[in-house]
Design an enzyme around this catalytic site. Sequence first.
Site, short mmCIF file in Angstrom:
data_model
loop_
_atom_site.label_atom_id
_atom_site.label_comp_id
_atom_site.label_asym_id
_atom_site.label_seq_id
_atom_site.Cartn_x
_atom_site.Cartn_y
_atom_site.Cartn_z
N THR A 406 -72.41 121.57 72.99
CA THR A 406 -71.77 121.37 71.69
C THR A 406 -70.52 120.55 71.98
O THR A 406 -70.14 120.39 73.13
CB THR A 406 -71.41 122.75 71.09
OG1 THR A 406 -72.60 123.51 70.95
CG2 THR A 406 -70.74 122.65 69.74
N GLU A 445 -81.84 123.66 67.29
CA GLU A 445 -80.97 124.73 66.81
C GLU A 445 -81.73 125.95 66.29
O GLU A 445 -81.17 127.05 66.23
CB GLU A 445 -80.06 124.20 65.69
CG GLU A 445 -79.07 123.13 66.12
CD GLU A 445 -77.91 123.67 66.94
OE1 GLU A 445 -77.89 124.88 67.23
OE2 GLU A 445 -77.02 122.87 67.28
N ASP A 448 -81.74 129.40 67.83
CA ASP A 448 -80.66 130.37 67.62
C ASP A 448 -81.11 131.54 66.74
O ASP A 448 -80.39 132.53 66.62
CB ASP A 448 -79.44 129.70 66.97
CG ASP A 448 -78.58 128.96 67.99
OD1 ASP A 448 -78.84 129.10 69.20
OD2 ASP A 448 -77.66 128.22 67.58
N GLY A 493 -69.64 125.70 73.86
CA GLY A 493 -69.90 126.78 74.80
C GLY A 493 -70.82 127.87 74.31
O GLY A 493 -70.78 128.98 74.85
#
EC number: 2.3.2.2
Length: 595
Positions: A406, A445, A448, A493
């Site tokens: 990121t 993504e 996630d 992170g």
Amino acid sequence: MGGKTIGITAVLGAAVLVGIGVAPVPAQGYEGPDRDPVAVGGGGAVSTVDPDATEAGLEILRRGGNAVDAAVAAAAALGVTEPYSGGFGGGGYFVYYSARDDRVHTLDGRETAPAAMGEEAFLEDGEPIPFDEAVTSGLGVGAPGTPSTWEYAVREWGRTPLRRVMRPAVELAEDGFVVDETFRAQTAQNADRFADFPATAELFLPGGAPPEPGTVLRNPDLADTYRAFAVRGADVLSGRIGRDVAEAASDPPVAGDADRVVRPGLLTAADVAGYAPVERDPTHVEYRGLDVYGMAPSSSGGSTVGEALNIMEGFDPGEVGDAGVRHLMLEAGKLSFADRNAYVGDPEFSDVPLETLLSDGYAARRACGIDLDTALAAPVPAGDAAPGGGCADGPTADGGYEGSSTTHLVTADRWGNVVSYTMSIEQTGGSGITVPGRGFLLNNELTDFEFEVSDTGAGAANLPAPGKRPRSSMSPTIVLRDGEPYLALGTPGGATIITTVLQLLVDRVDRGLTLPEAMAEPRLSQRNAAQTQAEPAFFGTRAEKDLAARGHSFTEVPEIGAAVGLEFLGRGRFQAVAEAERRGGGHAAVLRPDR
């Protein structure tokens, strides 16, 4: 991570331009671009992980743009030089303080799940698919939110036309940037999977290998994509570019000789074209007389940082001492992460008890189990978020996995406006899939999301659903003091974003470190686990011995985060701060440096 902008032949030295299908020739003795981790002065400020991106933001400020314009210009430049961390095929969260209305605005630009995605999308025969097969796949690709975020921010809050805001990034993609060691290393780490996608290999493995430091990498396809976006805005996703995104995700363009399992995705052109960012109310807590604003769900950043600060505020740093402050930070991290894992998801699909999680009363109930001399045994259960709940335990939920690739940036202008912006494509290199002919990688993504719920039912708040945003830990933060901007910061992170932002605030506010000192401090990350992650420089210190005596256990990790920040010094002056070492170091700059 990119190097120094080239644009003039004299800068190239031994380097040669490399583009699609052209082998690189390294520049002998290249040591990387000039970087300044701290800059002090007035007129405006930009801090990013990359000199090219910082310069792009400064250029817009010089030409009369505001902090919003500069943030989008810097972000677009990062899409060129930091393509494995963020860009046109990803999403993020934009936090903006408007001096005109003295208000913090936030924009949720998180990717969304396809309309065809159900809660069992990552299951096969009732079992979760292998995680690496979800990472490098079309199945993990969500509808990108970055293009709409950029357009919305510039249209609603900027003062410069989008075509001018995008100009520095267009030129950077066209002319190229000088590759540094961090970019080479990140490419090498991904070389095997990049090689399985012809468009990705052509762009990032010129001549079949990662480009060497000192060579110049061009991306003319991305320059063309940016030009189209500069003219049409996010409407480009309703046309050929959007259809190309959907096609690359639904039917990944894999090399004929690849033996990797690359699952097709569910994304359609309608999913891509229909994306819209959401302007949300920010999270807000008061801490030691400061107003701390962050990102509300779908991000868990603002709620988890805010809850941890509320828990800590019940203790006086002067009474507990420096070691006690560190101990409290780790304990607050355990408790707030337990609640994050159990309760936070996309608010359009889950009843997130945000008001409770950020209340002083709830923080007091959570703090009731803290012992200043003895660490809580982790993992701890979530609290009882029901109205009137006491110290009783709630459910226990796993935190899931978030990729650490990121990037974050901060900007400020002469009018007092401030931006703190985090964007991502999830994994380093995202899905590994470059949209053919468009010059950008697609995110992964959607990994996630929780793939399944636990036996207790925990994790249901973050299961996949049509149009749903997966939970994030991105924590762009703006802090006001007496109603005026004081700090702006954030970091990449993965889930360590939350603990890094928390530590930066605690080190600056409670421990009295300067912002550069706080940035350099060895980082700890306690996310409701039996062991706290710690950077190498922490081991052997007095702090480690004191915390170990209280029952904390540590495991070493090479690096946590790559933060940037701003502190407002009054009278129109700023201190812009970036990393000196982590991820190769960042670059901070101001328009008018102090002598």
